[in-house]
Design an enzyme around this catalytic site. Sequence first.
Site, PDB file in Angstrom:
ATOM      1  N   ARG A  35      40.826  42.788  52.362  1.00  0.00           N
ATOM      2  CA  ARG A  35      42.299  42.801  52.298  1.00  0.00           C
ATOM      3  C   ARG A  35      42.916  42.906  53.692  1.00  0.00           C
ATOM      4  O   ARG A  35      44.023  42.393  53.917  1.00  0.00           O
ATOM      5  CB  ARG A  35      42.786  43.951  51.410  1.00  0.00           C
ATOM      6  CG  ARG A  35      42.738  43.590  49.927  1.00  0.00           C
ATOM      7  CD  ARG A  35      43.261  44.698  49.050  1.00  0.00           C
ATOM      8  NE  ARG A  35      43.548  44.211  47.712  1.00  0.00           N
ATOM      9  CZ  ARG A  35      43.588  44.953  46.631  1.00  0.00           C
ATOM     10  NH1 ARG A  35      43.358  46.248  46.710  1.00  0.00           N
ATOM     11  NH2 ARG A  35      43.870  44.425  45.460  1.00  0.00           N
ATOM     12  N   LYS A 200      41.160  49.984  35.653  1.00  0.00           N
ATOM     13  CA  LYS A 200      42.605  50.208  35.447  1.00  0.00           C
ATOM     14  C   LYS A 200      42.966  49.725  34.038  1.00  0.00           C
ATOM     15  O   LYS A 200      43.726  48.777  33.843  1.00  0.00           O
ATOM     16  CB  LYS A 200      43.412  49.468  36.509  1.00  0.00           C
ATOM     17  CG  LYS A 200      43.243  50.054  37.909  1.00  0.00           C
ATOM     18  CD  LYS A 200      44.092  49.323  38.938  1.00  0.00           C
ATOM     19  CE  LYS A 200      43.924  49.938  40.314  1.00  0.00           C
ATOM     20  NZ  LYS A 200      44.584  49.152  41.372  1.00  0.00           N
ATOM     21  N   GLY A 356      40.991  43.768  44.312  1.00  0.00           N
ATOM     22  CA  GLY A 356      40.349  44.338  45.488  1.00  0.00           C
ATOM     23  C   GLY A 356      38.880  44.606  45.232  1.00  0.00           C
ATOM     24  O   GLY A 356      38.007  44.238  46.035  1.00  0.00           O
ATOM     25  N   GLY A 380      45.723  42.969  39.337  1.00  0.00           N
ATOM     26  CA  GLY A 380      46.855  43.072  38.419  1.00  0.00           C
ATOM     27  C   GLY A 380      47.899  42.002  38.710  1.00  0.00           C
ATOM     28  O   GLY A 380      48.449  41.389  37.785  1.00  0.00           O
TER      29      GLY A 380
HETATM   30  N1  LIG Z   1      32.222  51.066  32.587  1.00  0.00           N
HETATM   31  C1  LIG Z   1      32.910  51.516  33.621  1.00  0.00           C
HETATM   32  N2  LIG Z   1      33.230  52.819  33.718  1.00  0.00           N
HETATM   33  C2  LIG Z   1      33.928  53.285  34.775  1.00  0.00           C
HETATM   34  N3  LIG Z   1      34.341  52.525  35.811  1.00  0.00           N
HETATM   35  C3  LIG Z   1      34.039  51.225  35.764  1.00  0.00           C
HETATM   36  C4  LIG Z   1      33.324  50.640  34.676  1.00  0.00           C
HETATM   37  N4  LIG Z   1      33.178  49.328  34.922  1.00  0.00           N
HETATM   38  C5  LIG Z   1      33.775  49.076  36.109  1.00  0.00           C
HETATM   39  N5  LIG Z   1      34.285  50.210  36.641  1.00  0.00           N
HETATM   40  C6  LIG Z   1      34.969  50.389  37.942  1.00  0.00           C
HETATM   41  O1  LIG Z   1      36.137  49.598  37.998  1.00  0.00           O
HETATM   42  C7  LIG Z   1      36.543  49.579  39.358  1.00  0.00           C
HETATM   43  C8  LIG Z   1      37.412  48.382  39.634  1.00  0.00           C
HETATM   44  O2  LIG Z   1      38.481  48.336  38.704  1.00  0.00           O
HETATM   45  P1  LIG Z   1      39.885  47.640  39.034  1.00  0.00           P
HETATM   46  O3  LIG Z   1      40.592  48.396  40.108  1.00  0.00           O
HETATM   47  O4  LIG Z   1      40.566  47.496  37.724  1.00  0.00           O
HETATM   48  O5  LIG Z   1      39.448  46.196  39.598  1.00  0.00           O
HETATM   49  P2  LIG Z   1      40.102  45.291  40.736  1.00  0.00           P
HETATM   50  O6  LIG Z   1      40.307  46.157  41.962  1.00  0.00           O
HETATM   51  O7  LIG Z   1      39.141  44.193  40.963  1.00  0.00           O
HETATM   52  O8  LIG Z   1      41.414  44.833  40.164  1.00  0.00           O
HETATM   53  C9  LIG Z   1      35.269  49.591  40.165  1.00  0.00           C
HETATM   54  O9  LIG Z   1      35.367  50.587  41.148  1.00  0.00           O
HETATM   55  C10 LIG Z   1      34.164  49.900  39.120  1.00  0.00           C
HETATM   56  O10 LIG Z   1      33.271  50.899  39.544  1.00  0.00           O
HETATM   57  O1  LIG Z   2      44.428  47.432  44.221  1.00  0.00           O
HETATM   58  C1  LIG Z   2      45.438  46.922  43.764  1.00  0.00           C
HETATM   59  O2  LIG Z   2      45.463  46.245  42.590  1.00  0.00           O
HETATM   60  P1  LIG Z   2      44.170  45.649  41.792  1.00  0.00           P
HETATM   61  O3  LIG Z   2      43.156  46.755  41.596  1.00  0.00           O
HETATM   62  O4  LIG Z   2      44.773  45.202  40.485  1.00  0.00           O
HETATM   63  O5  LIG Z   2      43.628  44.504  42.602  1.00  0.00           O
HETATM   64  C2  LIG Z   2      46.756  46.935  44.482  1.00  0.00           C
HETATM   65  O6  LIG Z   2      46.636  47.526  45.766  1.00  0.00           O
HETATM   66  C3  LIG Z   2      47.810  47.659  43.651  1.00  0.00           C
HETATM   67  O7  LIG Z   2      47.468  49.013  43.500  1.00  0.00           O
HETATM   68  P2  LIG Z   2      48.024  49.843  42.242  1.00  0.00           P
HETATM   69  O8  LIG Z   2      47.381  49.250  41.008  1.00  0.00           O
HETATM   70  O9  LIG Z   2      47.623  51.267  42.493  1.00  0.00           O
HETATM   71  O10 LIG Z   2      49.524  49.654  42.221  1.00  0.00           O
END
Ligand SMILES: Nc1ncnc2c1ncn2[C@@H]1O[C@H](COP(=O)(O)OP(=O)(O)O)[C@@H](O)[C@H]1O
Ligand SMILES: O=C(OP(=O)(O)O)[C@H](O)COP(=O)(O)O
Length: 399
Positions: A35, A200, A356, A380
Site C-alpha cells: 500500500r 471483517k 490489504g 471493502g
Molecule cells: N478462519 C479465520 N479465522 C480468523 N481470521 C481469519 C480466518 N480466515 C482469514 N482470517 C484473517 O482475515 C484477515 C484478513 O481479513 P480482511 O481484512 O477482511 O481482508 P482484506 O484486508 O484482504 O480485505 C487475515 O489477517 C487472516 O488472518
Molecule cells: O484495510 C482496509 O480495508 P480492507 O481490509 O477492506 O482492504 C482499509 O484500510 C480500510 O480500513 P477499515 O476497514 O478499518 O476502514
Amino acid sequence: MKTIDSLGDLRGKRVLVRSDFNVPLDGTTITDDGRIRAALPTLSRLADAGARVVVTAHLGRPKGSPDPQYSLAPVAARLGELLGQDVALAEDVTGDSARSVVDGLADGQVALLENVRFDARETSKADAEREELARELAELADAFVSDGFGVVHRKQASVYDVAALLPAAAGDLVLKEVESLSRATTDPERPYAVVLGGSKVSDKLGVIENLLTKADRLLIGGGMVFTFLAAQGHSVGSSLLEADQVEAVKGYLAQAEQNGVEIVLPTDIVAADSFAADAPHRTVPADAIPDGTMGLDIGPESGALFAGKLADAKTIAWNGPMGVFEFDAFAAGTRAVAQGIVDATAAGAFSIVGGGDSAAAVRALGFDEAGFSHISTGGGASLELLEGKELPGLAVLED
Ligand SMILES: Nc1ncnc2c1ncn2[C@@H]1O[C@H](COP(=O)(O)OP(=O)(O)O)[C@@H](O)[C@H]1O
Ligand SMILES: O=C(OP(=O)(O)O)[C@H](O)COP(=O)(O)O
C-alpha cells in the site's frame, strides 16, 4: 472525477493527501509495504511539482485516542526510504505538532500526520464532529488529493468531509483502481465468480445481498464461513461467528436459490485448538467442527472444490484470505484459491484480487502479481464498487 491537473500550479502550495497506509505489521515491522508503494506515483508527482505534501492516513482500528501500537512511525520511515527523502511524522493529527511540521515543509517535501483515527472525530457518525476535524485538516492545506482507494467507502472526515472544504481531486491510484475495476462492474463476462473470506465479516456480509444480483457463483471461505455454517444449523466451535447476522445469512441463502446463484461453501475445515501458529489442528468435516476448536482455514477438499469452481469463470473477484495465511499451517486454502485464480486468468479470465491482506497474502505465498489481471489495494472498497454502491469518498470527487 476531478484530477490533479485540475488543481493548477502546485509549486509552494500545501497539498493534503489522504493515503491508505493500513499495512500489516508484526510489532513495528511492516510485513507488506504494497500500500505504501501504491501511493508513490501520486506523492512523487506532487513533490516533483514543488508542492508541500502533507499526508494523512489511518492504521488499524484504534479506539479514537492515541495508541502507540497503531503509530504511523514505521510507515513514515518506510515511506522516506521509498521516496528517498526524510519524511517527518507529526506527533498528532491537527495539533501543534502537525502545524509545526507543515510550517517546516519546503517545496517538494513530504510529511505525514499521525494516525488520523487517534482522533475520535474521524469516524464519528455525527456530521458536526467529522466536519470540525475536517476544518482543522483543511487549515493545514491549500488543496486536497484523495488517493487512499482502500478507504473511499468510508464516510470519514479525512476521506469525505475534507473534500468539500478545499479544491479537491482524485489521485492517480484512485483513478487507476476505478478504471481497472470498471471492467467487472460494467457487463462482466460470465460465469462471474466472487470469492469472499477474511475477518471483517460484519462489514462484508452486507455486500452479499447486492452481489446476489450480479454474480453467478459466490465462494465463501475465511472467517465468513462460520456464519454460513451456523445459518445451516451447524455448530462452529469457537470460530469467528457473527451471531446477530445468522438470520440475514439464512435470507441470503434463500435469495441465492431464487436467483439461481450458486453459493459454494467449504466441505472441510482445518480446526485448531487455539489461535496460534503452532496450535494443534486437524481437518474435520465442515458440519462437524468440534466444540472448543476454531476453524482457521478451509480444508484440502474445499481448496480443490473452490479451484474447480473458478476454472471456467471468465470474471473473478476475490477479497479476503481463505484462512489465517500468516501462519504456515493455515495458508493452504488461500494458496489453493490463489492458484485457481492464476490458472483461470491464464485461461482468459479477468481477475481482481482486492484488500490489504489478500494482496499481501498473494505476495507472501510467492505468487507473481502478473498472474492476476488487477491487484486492488482496497478490499471493502472494491467490493462495494462491484456491488454497485455509490462510494462516499468517490462521490465527493465528481466533477
Ligand atoms: N478462519 C479465520 N479465522 C480468523 N481470521 C481469519 C480466518 N480466515 C482469514 N482470517 C484473517 O482475515 C484477515 C484478513 O481479513 P480482511 O481484512 O477482511 O481482508 P482484506 O484486508 O484482504 O480485505 C487475515 O489477517 C487472516 O488472518
Ligand atoms: O484495510 C482496509 O480495508 P480492507 O481490509 O477492506 O482492504 C482499509 O484500510 C480500510 O480500513 P477499515 O476497514 O478499518 O476502514
